[in-house]
Motif scaffolding. Structure first.
Motif, PDB file in Angstrom:
ATOM      1  N   LYS A   1       1.241  -6.818   5.406  1.00 38.38           N
ATOM      2  CA  LYS A   1       1.382  -6.745   4.075  1.00 38.38           C
ATOM      3  C   LYS A   1       1.566  -5.551   3.542  1.00 38.38           C
ATOM      4  O   LYS A   1       1.111  -4.352   4.157  1.00 38.38           O
ATOM      5  CB  LYS A   1       0.030  -7.648   3.566  1.00 38.38           C
ATOM      6  CG  LYS A   1      -0.280  -9.076   4.157  1.00 38.38           C
ATOM      7  CD  LYS A   1       0.919  -9.867   3.908  1.00 38.38           C
ATOM      8  CE  LYS A   1       0.350 -11.096   4.252  1.00 38.38           C
ATOM      9  NZ  LYS A   1       1.279 -12.202   3.950  1.00 38.38           N
TER      10      LYS A   1
ATOM     11  N   TYR B   1       5.058  -5.760  -3.598  1.00 36.92           N
ATOM     12  CA  TYR B   1       3.634  -5.746  -3.182  1.00 36.92           C
ATOM     13  C   TYR B   1       2.706  -7.026  -2.861  1.00 36.92           C
ATOM     14  O   TYR B   1       3.112  -7.863  -4.096  1.00 36.92           O
ATOM     15  CB  TYR B   1       2.951  -4.552  -3.640  1.00 36.92           C
ATOM     16  CG  TYR B   1       3.371  -3.169  -3.660  1.00 36.92           C
ATOM     17  CD1 TYR B   1       3.267  -2.456  -2.653  1.00 36.92           C
ATOM     18  CD2 TYR B   1       4.538  -2.866  -4.617  1.00 36.92           C
ATOM     19  CE1 TYR B   1       3.905  -1.236  -2.489  1.00 36.92           C
ATOM     20  CE2 TYR B   1       5.215  -1.671  -4.389  1.00 36.92           C
ATOM     21  CZ  TYR B   1       4.664  -0.864  -3.512  1.00 36.92           C
ATOM     22  OH  TYR B   1       5.595   0.370  -3.264  1.00 36.92           O
ATOM     23  N   ASP B   2       1.966  -7.151  -1.896  1.00 34.70           N
ATOM     24  CA  ASP B   2       1.061  -8.299  -1.875  1.00 34.70           C
ATOM     25  C   ASP B   2      -0.147  -7.989  -2.426  1.00 34.70           C
ATOM     26  O   ASP B   2      -1.085  -8.931  -2.348  1.00 34.70           O
ATOM     27  CB  ASP B   2       0.993  -8.749  -0.359  1.00 34.70           C
ATOM     28  CG  ASP B   2       2.298  -8.784   0.395  1.00 34.70           C
ATOM     29  OD1 ASP B   2       2.902 -10.009  -0.008  1.00 34.70           O
ATOM     30  OD2 ASP B   2       2.731  -8.040   1.051  1.00 34.70           O
TER      31      ASP B   2
ATOM     32  N   GLU C   1       5.973 -11.234  -8.105  1.00 34.01           N
ATOM     33  CA  GLU C   1       6.155 -12.466  -7.391  1.00 34.01           C
ATOM     34  C   GLU C   1       5.496 -12.518  -6.059  1.00 34.01           C
ATOM     35  O   GLU C   1       5.176 -13.554  -5.871  1.00 34.01           O
ATOM     36  CB  GLU C   1       7.765 -12.259  -7.061  1.00 34.01           C
ATOM     37  CG  GLU C   1       8.565 -12.129  -8.371  1.00 34.01           C
ATOM     38  CD  GLU C   1      10.169 -12.229  -8.108  1.00 34.01           C
ATOM     39  OE1 GLU C   1      10.311 -12.161  -7.022  1.00 34.01           O
ATOM     40  OE2 GLU C   1      10.874 -12.386  -9.031  1.00 34.01           O
ATOM     41  N   ARG C   2       5.230 -11.450  -5.363  1.00 36.26           N
ATOM     42  CA  ARG C   2       4.274 -11.766  -4.067  1.00 36.26           C
ATOM     43  C   ARG C   2       3.121 -11.443  -4.026  1.00 36.26           C
ATOM     44  O   ARG C   2       2.309 -11.580  -3.047  1.00 36.26           O
ATOM     45  CB  ARG C   2       5.126 -10.282  -3.008  1.00 36.26           C
ATOM     46  CG  ARG C   2       6.431 -10.656  -2.710  1.00 36.26           C
ATOM     47  CD  ARG C   2       7.024  -9.788  -1.636  1.00 36.26           C
ATOM     48  NE  ARG C   2       6.094  -9.087  -0.712  1.00 36.26           N
ATOM     49  CZ  ARG C   2       6.421  -8.319   0.117  1.00 36.26           C
ATOM     50  NH1 ARG C   2       7.472  -7.364   0.064  1.00 36.26           N
ATOM     51  NH2 ARG C   2       5.319  -7.802   0.705  1.00 36.26           N
TER      52      ARG C   2
ATOM     53  N   ALA D   1      -0.521 -11.084  -4.082  1.00 38.66           N
ATOM     54  CA  ALA D   1      -1.599 -12.108  -3.830  1.00 38.66           C
ATOM     55  C   ALA D   1      -3.281 -11.775  -4.186  1.00 38.66           C
ATOM     56  O   ALA D   1      -4.124 -12.661  -4.265  1.00 38.66           O
ATOM     57  CB  ALA D   1      -1.851 -12.446  -2.170  1.00 38.66           C
TER      58      ALA D   1
END
Length: 533
Positions: free
Chosen positions: A7, A50-51, A70-71, A73
């Motif tokens: 990640k 980025y996560d 968008e990514r 988490a």
């Protein structure tokens, strides 16, 4: 919970090299760009890759930033306050928001005690006078803290430490906190009181609560008027807990003898009603500003974010239940089971959903079922809301008036060690299914509509409800064969001979609508539905 894969984390505020090493040692790629958080437009351009996002207070995570992420988490705030993160928007987008409530607790508590001493002995004023060449020994008459009553508003992590330090100073400590149990109060050595009692009795009031709609201006003009005359007030928690204009008036009237503030409604505080008053001590939000605290929170946020991104462990999340590193591997197959069971029932439901009831039987009832319930709700909602996830699902369900119930039956199931049973109440009828996880870690359906079946989940499946009469299986197989649909597995169950029956069939690919229509035309078939997992 995220799968095992590398990640990427963006650090957009200052963070120590030791914290960056934590990310790298855990196999997380990290980009350290400490000035990016100050440039919202640049952050919006970059965040989509980025996560994870690690921040302090300079980065503002707004809905526009989140819309570009968008990514993303997880957001990790190195510190306790998340005022600079739109938690509701993050939750709606399924982003976990973590803070580090323990990393700076001692430092902030010590600052509150230091401010209390500075206020009681007028240390800043005496220092300024002495260094200006004036020896005004008789001007600065202070008060002792020993035997005084310290009123602690909010007795959580930081408030409890301040209470302990107050007891060490031989002060009488009283505490107002709706969440403080009588047993916890006894353990801390404080007297639990209502706010009205605290206002009337405290010689010093120190605030240690978050800023919410309920705590905003908790010390209002009306509250200040009910305080003990000559009270001293310390605020090292959040600006906005005290009506600053009302406090200035109370200081001018002598109702309040002094105030020590580290936080303000508007920061940076370049102008404030409290400034310039001779009995006020102010510092520029230094509560967490020690070398130890800054390092602690940086290391803690790196550990927490890495644990989530690599292992699925969740700690100190503002918007999701905690999952320990030990729990994560055991929970993962039950999370998958709960989500797929929920998805199955969601795909069968066309009428508006009014309630979701999740029942845990056996060993699973002793697990962290809040996470499993979130997964079940996610599954039910996803056929209608494709972007929903375990973080956003409970909040979205509440917004839609869907009642979520969780039931635990630790006595166990007659056949299986653990069973998760989900019932979806819709405006037309309830639908239910149950499943378990075998020792191979793979989830299986064991019951549909109270009819026993035994079926593994597959990407493409057919659910058929039919009369248990001769000829159905042959006709059903012929329709699929003539259409070139290959059957992978075929699970059957019935309530009794000649009664209602269910077929749950795994096929190798999507089934065309025309084939579904041909299956529905078989005389014994009541309903057929293609489902995907």
């Amino acid at each position: 919970m995220p799968a095992q894969s590398q990640k990427r984390v963006l650090v957009s505020d200052a963070l120590s090299e030791a914290a960056l090493r934590v990310f790298r040692e855990r196999g997380v790629a990290v980009d350290f760009r400490p000035d990016l958080g100050k440039d919202r437009d640049a952050l919006i351009r970059e965040i989509g890759a980025y996560d994870g996002l690690a921040i302090r207070s300079a980065t503002k995570v707004t809905p526009k930033v989140l819309a570009a992420a968008e990514r993303l988490a997880v957001i990790g705030r190195a510190g306790i306050g998340v005022d600079n993160v739109d938690v509701a928007a993050a939750t709606a987008r399924g982003v976990i928001v973590m803070n580090t409530p323990h990393g700076n607790a001692i430092t902030t508590a010590e600052h509150a005690v230091a401010m209390m001493f500075a206020l009681a002995r007028q240390i800043p004023q005496a220092d300024a006078s002495t260094q200006a060449g004036r020896w005004e020994k008789n001007r600065f008459l202070g008060v002792e803290l020993t035997a005084k009553t310290l009123g602690v508003v909010g007795c959580g992590n930081i408030g409890a430490i301040v209470a302990d330090r107050g007891i060490g100073l031989r002060m009488k400590v009283i505490a107002y906190d709706p969440f403080l149990s009588a047993e916890r109060a006894v353990a801390l050595g404080v007297e639990k009181v209502e706010l009205e009692q605290l206002l009337a009795r405290a010689d010093v009031i120190t605030l240690h609560v978050p800023l919410t709609d309920k705590t905003r201006n908790i010390l209002s003009a009306e509250a200040l008027a009910r305080t003990k005359p000559g009270v001293r007030i310390v605020n090292c928690a959040r600006g906005g807990l005290v009506d600053e204009a009302a406090l200035r008036a109370a200081l001018d009237s002598g109702q309040v003898a002094g105030a020590a503030f580290d936080v303000f409604v508007t920061e940076p505080a370049l102008d404030n009603p409290l400034f310039g008053h001779p009995n006020v001590v102010c510092t520029p939000h230094l509560g967490a500003s020690t070398a130890e605290a800054q390092e602690n929170v940086a290391l803690q946020v790196a550990e927490q974010m890495s644990a989530y991104l690599v292992d699925g462990a969740i700690s100190n999340a503002i918007n999701f239940p905690a999952i320990s590193a030990d729990e994560a591997p055991r929970l993962r197959p039950f999370v998958e089971l709960s989500e797929k069971l929920g998805s199955f029932l969601g795909q069968l439901t066309e009428a508006p959903v009014t309630g979701i009831r999740v029942t845990y039987e056996g060993a699973v009832a002793e697990m962290n079922t809040r996470a499993l319930t979130a997964a079940a709700v996610t599954g039910v909602l996803r056929p209608f809301l494709p972007d929903v996830n375990m973080v956003s699902a409970p909040a979205i369900a509440r917004e839609h008036g869907i009642v979520i119930d969780e039931i635990k039956r630790e006595g166990g199931h007659s056949t299986f060690e653990s069973v998760v049973r989900i019932t979806v109440d819709a405006q037309d009828m309830p639908r239910d299914a149950a499943g378990t996880v075998f020792h191979d870690g793979k989830p299986r359906v064991v019951e549909i509509r109270s009819i026993a079946v035994d079926a593994a989940f597959a990407p493409h499946m057919l659910y058929v409800r039919n009369h248990d009469k001769a000829g159905f299986i042959g006709r059903f197989g012929s329709v699929l064969g003539e259409a070139g649909v290959n059957v992978a597995t075929f699970a059957l169950g019935r309530e009794r001979e000649g009664g209602n029956a269910i077929a749950f069939v795994a096929v190798d690919g999507p089934v065309p609508e025309a084939v579904l229509a041909d299956i529905a035309a078989i005389p014994q078939v009541k309903r057929v539905r293609a489902v995907r997992f």
